[in-house]
Structures are given as structure tokens and as C-alpha cells.
Design a protein around this motif. Sequence first.
Motif, PDB file in Angstrom:
ATOM      1  N   TYR A   6       7.474 -13.333  84.376  1.00 24.84           N
ATOM      2  CA  TYR A   6       8.441 -13.662  83.320  1.00 24.84           C
ATOM      3  C   TYR A   6       7.813 -14.654  82.482  1.00 24.84           C
ATOM      4  N   PRO A   7       7.100 -15.759  83.049  1.00 21.89           N
ATOM      5  CA  PRO A   7       6.300 -16.565  82.315  1.00 21.89           C
ATOM      6  C   PRO A   7       5.435 -16.268  81.466  1.00 21.89           C
ATOM      7  N   VAL A   8       4.564 -15.144  81.758  1.00 24.57           N
ATOM      8  CA  VAL A   8       3.452 -14.503  81.004  1.00 24.57           C
ATOM      9  C   VAL A   8       4.507 -13.890  79.706  1.00 24.57           C
ATOM     10  N   MET A   9       5.444 -13.573  79.861  1.00 23.74           N
ATOM     11  CA  MET A   9       6.351 -12.912  78.776  1.00 23.74           C
ATOM     12  C   MET A   9       6.788 -13.949  77.851  1.00 23.74           C
ATOM     13  N   LEU A  10       7.238 -15.121  78.423  1.00 19.19           N
ATOM     14  CA  LEU A  10       7.518 -16.510  77.595  1.00 19.19           C
ATOM     15  C   LEU A  10       6.374 -16.739  76.870  1.00 19.19           C
ATOM     16  N   PHE A  11       5.112 -16.969  77.410  1.00 18.90           N
ATOM     17  CA  PHE A  11       3.925 -17.272  76.698  1.00 18.90           C
ATOM     18  C   PHE A  11       3.751 -16.401  75.510  1.00 18.90           C
ATOM     19  N   PHE A  12       3.751 -14.991  75.713  1.00 21.48           N
ATOM     20  CA  PHE A  12       3.699 -14.053  74.600  1.00 21.48           C
ATOM     21  C   PHE A  12       4.607 -14.420  73.424  1.00 21.48           C
ATOM     22  N   LEU A  13       5.819 -14.688  73.730  1.00 23.58           N
ATOM     23  CA  LEU A  13       6.813 -15.175  72.863  1.00 23.58           C
ATOM     24  C   LEU A  13       6.582 -16.355  72.062  1.00 23.58           C
ATOM     25  N   ALA A  14       6.061 -17.353  72.931  1.00 16.92           N
ATOM     26  CA  ALA A  14       5.890 -18.498  72.141  1.00 16.92           C
ATOM     27  C   ALA A  14       4.563 -18.518  71.175  1.00 16.92           C
ATOM     28  N   PHE A  15       3.440 -17.709  71.659  1.00 16.79           N
ATOM     29  CA  PHE A  15       2.307 -17.460  70.931  1.00 16.79           C
ATOM     30  C   PHE A  15       2.748 -16.644  69.444  1.00 16.79           C
ATOM     31  N   PRO A  60      -6.010 -27.747  60.031  1.00 16.42           N
ATOM     32  CA  PRO A  60      -7.429 -27.748  59.695  1.00 16.42           C
ATOM     33  C   PRO A  60      -7.709 -26.438  58.605  1.00 16.42           C
ATOM     34  N   THR A  61      -8.850 -27.185  58.037  1.00 18.72           N
ATOM     35  CA  THR A  61      -9.322 -25.924  56.749  1.00 18.72           C
ATOM     36  C   THR A  61     -10.157 -24.891  57.416  1.00 18.72           C
ATOM     37  N   GLU A  62      -9.880 -23.765  57.475  1.00 17.79           N
ATOM     38  CA  GLU A  62     -10.834 -22.524  57.805  1.00 17.79           C
ATOM     39  C   GLU A  62     -10.516 -21.208  56.775  1.00 17.79           C
ATOM     40  N   ASP A  63     -11.366 -20.420  56.923  1.00 12.81           N
ATOM     41  CA  ASP A  63     -11.316 -19.182  56.160  1.00 12.81           C
ATOM     42  C   ASP A  63     -11.066 -18.134  57.246  1.00 12.81           C
ATOM     43  N   SER A  64      -9.796 -17.499  57.711  1.00 13.86           N
ATOM     44  CA  SER A  64      -9.778 -16.709  59.005  1.00 13.86           C
ATOM     45  C   SER A  64     -10.660 -15.530  58.635  1.00 13.86           C
ATOM     46  N   TRP A  65     -10.762 -14.986  57.149  1.00 15.99           N
ATOM     47  CA  TRP A  65     -11.664 -13.726  56.959  1.00 15.99           C
ATOM     48  C   TRP A  65     -13.067 -14.002  57.376  1.00 15.99           C
ATOM     49  N   ILE A  66     -13.575 -15.189  57.693  1.00 15.81           N
ATOM     50  CA  ILE A  66     -15.023 -15.241  58.171  1.00 15.81           C
ATOM     51  C   ILE A  66     -14.946 -15.997  59.351  1.00 15.81           C
ATOM     52  N   VAL A  67     -14.095 -16.901  59.707  1.00 14.10           N
ATOM     53  CA  VAL A  67     -14.432 -17.377  60.959  1.00 14.10           C
ATOM     54  C   VAL A  67     -12.960 -17.897  61.429  1.00 14.10           C
ATOM     55  N   TYR A  68     -12.336 -17.972  62.835  1.00 16.94           N
ATOM     56  CA  TYR A  68     -11.142 -18.652  63.304  1.00 16.94           C
ATOM     57  C   TYR A  68     -11.390 -20.059  63.617  1.00 16.94           C
ATOM     58  N   ASN A  69     -10.656 -20.867  63.440  1.00 21.76           N
ATOM     59  CA  ASN A  69     -10.766 -22.182  64.042  1.00 21.76           C
ATOM     60  C   ASN A  69     -10.986 -22.123  65.538  1.00 21.76           C
ATOM     61  N   ALA A  70     -11.346 -23.225  66.143  1.00 16.42           N
ATOM     62  CA  ALA A  70     -11.429 -23.058  67.570  1.00 16.42           C
ATOM     63  C   ALA A  70     -10.407 -22.976  68.406  1.00 16.42           C
ATOM     64  N   LEU A  71      -9.175 -23.745  68.235  1.00 14.48           N
ATOM     65  CA  LEU A  71      -8.097 -23.449  68.670  1.00 14.48           C
ATOM     66  C   LEU A  71      -7.525 -21.920  68.604  1.00 14.48           C
ATOM     67  N   GLN A  72      -7.558 -21.442  67.470  1.00 14.43           N
ATOM     68  CA  GLN A  72      -7.272 -19.899  67.041  1.00 14.43           C
ATOM     69  C   GLN A  72      -7.981 -19.250  68.180  1.00 14.43           C
ATOM     70  N   GLN A  73      -9.314 -19.423  68.235  1.00 19.76           N
ATOM     71  CA  GLN A  73     -10.378 -18.571  68.980  1.00 19.76           C
ATOM     72  C   GLN A  73      -9.993 -18.609  70.599  1.00 19.76           C
ATOM     73  N   LEU A  74      -9.676 -19.839  70.977  1.00 18.32           N
ATOM     74  CA  LEU A  74      -8.998 -19.900  72.590  1.00 18.32           C
ATOM     75  C   LEU A  74      -8.066 -19.238  72.663  1.00 18.32           C
ATOM     76  N   ALA A  75      -6.831 -19.272  71.464  1.00 18.24           N
ATOM     77  CA  ALA A  75      -5.574 -18.916  71.959  1.00 18.24           C
ATOM     78  C   ALA A  75      -5.551 -17.187  72.036  1.00 18.24           C
ATOM     79  N   TYR A  76      -6.526 -16.816  70.996  1.00 17.87           N
ATOM     80  CA  TYR A  76      -6.599 -15.334  70.857  1.00 17.87           C
ATOM     81  C   TYR A  76      -7.347 -14.613  72.280  1.00 17.87           C
ATOM     82  N   PHE A  77      -8.075 -15.422  72.643  1.00 23.67           N
ATOM     83  CA  PHE A  77      -9.126 -15.214  73.975  1.00 23.67           C
ATOM     84  C   PHE A  77      -8.137 -15.101  75.014  1.00 23.67           C
ATOM     85  N   ALA A  78      -7.179 -16.186  75.143  1.00 21.91           N
ATOM     86  CA  ALA A  78      -6.228 -16.413  76.381  1.00 21.91           C
ATOM     87  C   ALA A  78      -5.303 -15.099  76.373  1.00 21.91           C
TER      88      ALA A  78
END
Length: 313
Positions: free
Chosen positions: A238-247, A180-198
Amino acid sequence: MTTTSTQPARAAEWWKAQRRRVIWGTAIAVVALGVIVLVARLVRGIPAVEDFIVAYPGIVPPPEGTPVGIPWWLGWQHFLNAFFLVLLVKTGFELRGKRRPPGFWTRDNTRWPRTKRAPRRLGIWLWFHLWLDALWLLVGLTYVVLLFATGQWLRIVPTDWAVVPNAISAALQYASLEWPTEDSWIVYNALQQLAYFAVVFIAAPLALVTGLRLSSIWPVEGRLASPTGEALARAVHYPVMLFFLAFTFVHVVLVLSTGALRKLNQMYAARDADDWIGFAIFAASIVVTVVAWVLAKPPLLKRIAARSGRVQG
């Protein structure tokens, strides 16, 4: 055969099992990734799906007043979060290996306030893990305070339900290898936003709460000390740690494959440029982390631990 003599054998068998899991997990992940890419490309050939992506390109316009750019303190946060995560993973695997600790730390009551309970004895890896947790928590609290103080929260907290279809669209674009085309200096794409929020508002608090439940500071008596709560905390931690690693893995791969120099400048140097300054800072942070990994061994840890208590073994 004594229990002590069987501990190294059990620990070696556990590490062999972990290696087998990593090998099989990697093989399954590669096959699954190939299938996902194939299916995504086939799905994108459906006219209705292409119309959906046109209608929802993957980006939700940011709310009015959202700051532009990435501040300098976020660069330090990138380094510190990666640094502590790596060392927490190291100590976490040492603890899960169930080997006899190479040393034990006990609080020195001549330096710390006396309590009614006798001080607990902690294995040196658990002592180090708890200190890393405390420092990581301090970094996280600083991040959250600065996030809301500077308005940067508007970049990662969804404020429009349009983020959901746009996140689905962005996921399809990533899966089909057409970014997806985005300029993260200005705005994250929606999937990035949800991932960072999580990561910030779901995974991090879960890691904190479950880590506290499993730590030595949790009450050993009373209603809070139920075995069910401890079992649940182990099942989640432990699964939370795996989530951090995957992210982290996905995050690094995407950064390096979607304009590495510019993204590293944004992340580590707070600059929207294509030069090598951000890469140099990133490379230096990797060197520091590797050195810390190598130095974090029992002889050094025991010398440091001895400054705040008694160390045996």
C-alpha cells in the motif's frame, strides 16, 4: 443482525474514514508545503548555500554516448503506465474497502489445464486487479528491454556520485520555487534522475514482489506461505502505491508549470517543439483513461471474466 447485513455499514464507515484521511492529509500537506517553501527561501539566503548551488547547479553532464531526445515508445509508456496505475488504484481501493465482491470468478477447468488443487474463487475486483497487474508487468518488462536496448538507461541510471549533491541542490531550488534550469530533451536534472531510477528499479520491483505475495497464485502451503511474509507484503504494498501516486502528482504539476507544451510534446509526441500536438495526445489519453474508469464496473467486468471462467453473483 446478520454478518451480511453489517457488511455495507462497515464498508460505508471505511470509505468515510478514507475521506477524512484525504481531507486531513491534504490540509497537512498544504501547510507542510508552505513551511518547506518558507524554510527553503530562508536557507537560500545564506551565502554558503548559494555558493553550494553555484558549485552544484543540479545537473550532472551525461556520460558519453547518452542518446539525445525521447523516443516514440516512451510516449506510449507514459500513457500505458498512467492508464494502468489509475485502474489499479481504483481496484485497490475497492479491495481495501472490504466490501463483499459483486461477483466471483472461478477458473473453468474445461478451458485451462487441470491441476491437483481445486480452482480458487476470486472476487471480481481481485480478478480485475490481477489482470491489470499482469498487463502492467508486461508494459514494464517491455520498457526495461527497450531502455537497455536503446541506451536510454544512461539517462536515468546514475553513473557519477556527483548526482547526490546536485540532487540536493535541485531539491532546494524546487522547494524555493526557483526551478533548476535544464533541458530534459538532452539531460534530466539530478533529482529527476534519482526519482526515475527509484520508480523503475526500486518501487516497481517492490510493487511486483509484494503484489505476487498477496495474489492468489502464491503457494498457500510450505515455507513460502508464512504469515509473516504476507503481513510484510501488506505493509509494503500500500505505501508503494501511495509513492506512485505522489510521484505522479508531483510529476504532472512540474510538467504543467515548467513549459507544459514543450514537455508534453517531448513526453507524448517525441518532439522537441512548443506546438499543441503533444497536448492533444495527452488530452486524448486522459479521455481514454476516464472512459475506462467509468466503464470498469461489475456488469461489464463480469461479462469479460465469463470468457475465461465461471462467474457467480
